[in-house]
Design a protein around this motif. Structure first.
Motif, mmCIF file in Angstrom:
data_model
loop_
_atom_site.group_PDB
_atom_site.id
_atom_site.type_symbol
_atom_site.label_atom_id
_atom_site.label_comp_id
_atom_site.label_asym_id
_atom_site.label_seq_id
_atom_site.Cartn_x
_atom_site.Cartn_y
_atom_site.Cartn_z
ATOM 1 N N GLY A 14 0.794 -1.226 0.000
ATOM 2 C CA GLY A 14 0.000 0.000 0.000
ATOM 3 C C GLY A 14 0.821 1.267 0.000
ATOM 4 N N ASP A 15 2.113 1.166 0.348
ATOM 5 C CA ASP A 15 2.960 2.360 0.402
ATOM 6 C C ASP A 15 3.948 2.402 -0.759
ATOM 7 O OD1 ASP A 15 4.617 0.291 1.186
ATOM 8 O OD2 ASP A 15 5.506 1.362 2.879
ATOM 9 N N GLN A 16 3.510 1.926 -1.917
ATOM 10 C CA GLN A 16 4.378 1.871 -3.096
ATOM 11 C C GLN A 16 3.736 2.617 -4.271
ATOM 12 O OE1 GLN A 16 5.246 -2.144 -4.438
ATOM 13 N NE2 GLN A 16 7.402 -1.651 -4.674
ATOM 14 N N PRO A 17 3.435 3.901 -4.089
ATOM 15 C CA PRO A 17 2.746 4.648 -5.151
ATOM 16 C C PRO A 17 3.628 4.962 -6.352
ATOM 17 C CG PRO A 17 3.381 6.144 -3.409
ATOM 18 C CD PRO A 17 3.708 4.754 -2.914
ATOM 19 N N GLN A 18 4.921 4.640 -6.270
ATOM 20 C CA GLN A 18 5.826 4.914 -7.390
ATOM 21 C C GLN A 18 5.618 3.946 -8.551
ATOM 22 O OE1 GLN A 18 6.646 4.126 -4.270
ATOM 23 N NE2 GLN A 18 8.102 5.578 -3.389
ATOM 24 N N ILE A 19 4.984 2.809 -8.308
ATOM 25 C CA ILE A 19 4.753 1.866 -9.404
ATOM 26 C C ILE A 19 3.801 2.490 -10.425
ATOM 27 C CG2 ILE A 19 5.188 -0.189 -8.007
ATOM 28 C CD1 ILE A 19 2.136 -0.616 -7.895
ATOM 29 N N HIS A 20 3.872 2.016 -11.656
ATOM 30 C CA HIS A 20 3.030 2.599 -12.699
ATOM 31 C C HIS A 20 2.393 1.488 -13.533
ATOM 32 C CE1 HIS A 20 6.396 1.881 -15.508
ATOM 33 N NE2 HIS A 20 7.146 2.325 -14.529
ATOM 34 N N THR A 21 1.397 1.871 -14.274
ATOM 35 C CA THR A 21 0.561 0.905 -14.985
ATOM 36 C C THR A 21 1.361 0.054 -15.964
ATOM 37 O OG1 THR A 21 -1.323 2.398 -14.762
ATOM 38 C CG2 THR A 21 -1.504 0.656 -16.397
ATOM 39 N N ALA A 22 2.248 0.670 -16.728
ATOM 40 C CA ALA A 22 3.012 -0.085 -17.723
ATOM 41 C C ALA A 22 3.853 -1.168 -17.059
ATOM 42 C CB ALA A 22 3.898 0.857 -18.535
ATOM 43 N N LEU A 23 4.419 -0.862 -15.906
ATOM 44 C CA LEU A 23 5.223 -1.852 -15.186
ATOM 45 C C LEU A 23 4.361 -3.028 -14.748
ATOM 46 C CD1 LEU A 23 7.781 -2.813 -13.676
ATOM 47 C CD2 LEU A 23 7.035 -1.390 -11.750
ATOM 48 N N VAL A 24 3.189 -2.743 -14.177
ATOM 49 C CA VAL A 24 2.324 -3.817 -13.704
ATOM 50 C C VAL A 24 1.846 -4.669 -14.875
ATOM 51 C CG1 VAL A 24 0.190 -4.374 -12.482
ATOM 52 C CG2 VAL A 24 1.646 -2.501 -11.673
#
Length: 200
Positions: free
Chosen positions: A108-118
């Motif tokens: 929940g504390d990983q807002p740096q991830i982005h859609t393309a990565l997921v």
């Protein structure tokens, strides 16, 4: 061996921590146009993960309020005070729908991830012949990582002090590592300095 049928991937966001090092509920801090937890949920949703289960705990009511209007399932971990991530994961897993056969485990504390990565992780998981897909940045394991239904029994039967690292170590032969050039898979927000440095 994983099924050749494209897996239906659900997501669990671990959001039960006490934010002790931050000194305030970090998941509801502003992040762009939303909050830290709102950003994580939005990224998973945009990547096509469904349903998304958010496991709350220490700051349950603040997190629930921050997620009003989001398409998520909220479940509460009554053992959050034990500060064992595996217990939160197990609470979330018990709420998984029968049709899900893949699970993305996110922080929940990983807002740096982005859609393309997921999406990249999901595609690698679907193409892998192994039941676990873990992102790796410079030889360090990150999140979110994915696990096929065939191994959920093992996760559900972990007993503290066993943790998720123990699970991954015991299934080393079942892991496909996806090496990424994106430090976001390692980044999280623990301290006020982390937040000040990384917030958009």
């Amino acid at each position: 061996m994983m099924s050749q049928i494209e897996p239906h991937i659900a997501g669990i966001v671990l959001a039960a921590g006490a934010s002790r090092r931050m000194g305030q509920p970090k998941l509801v801090l502003p992040w762009g146009q939303t909050t830290v937890i709102g950003r994580v949920v939005s990224v998973l949703h945009q990547a096509g993960i469904a349903p998304i289960i958010v496991v709350t705990g220490a700051h349950r009511h603040q997190v629930e309020k921050a997620l009003e209007g989001f398409s998520v399932m909220l479940v509460y971990n009554p053992w959050h005070f034990q500060d064992e991530m595996v217990l939160s994961l197990q609470v979330g897993m018990r709420a998984l729908p029968q049709e899900a056969d893949g699970l993305a485990i996110a922080l929940g504390d990983q807002p740096q991830i982005h859609t393309a990565l997921v999406r990249h992780l999901m595609e690698a998981f679907r193409q892998s012949g192994k039941p676990i897909l873990v992102p790796s940045f410079r030889m360090r394991r990150g999140h979110p990582w994915l696990v096929h239904r065939s191994l959920w029994h093992d996760l559900l039967h972990l007993q503290p002090p066993q943790n998720l690292r123990d699970f991954l170590n015991s299934h080393a032969q079942d892991i496909d590592y996806l090496h990424v050039e994106d430090e976001a898979v390692l980044s999280d927000l623990d301290t006020p300095q982390d937040y000040a440095r990384q917030k958009p």
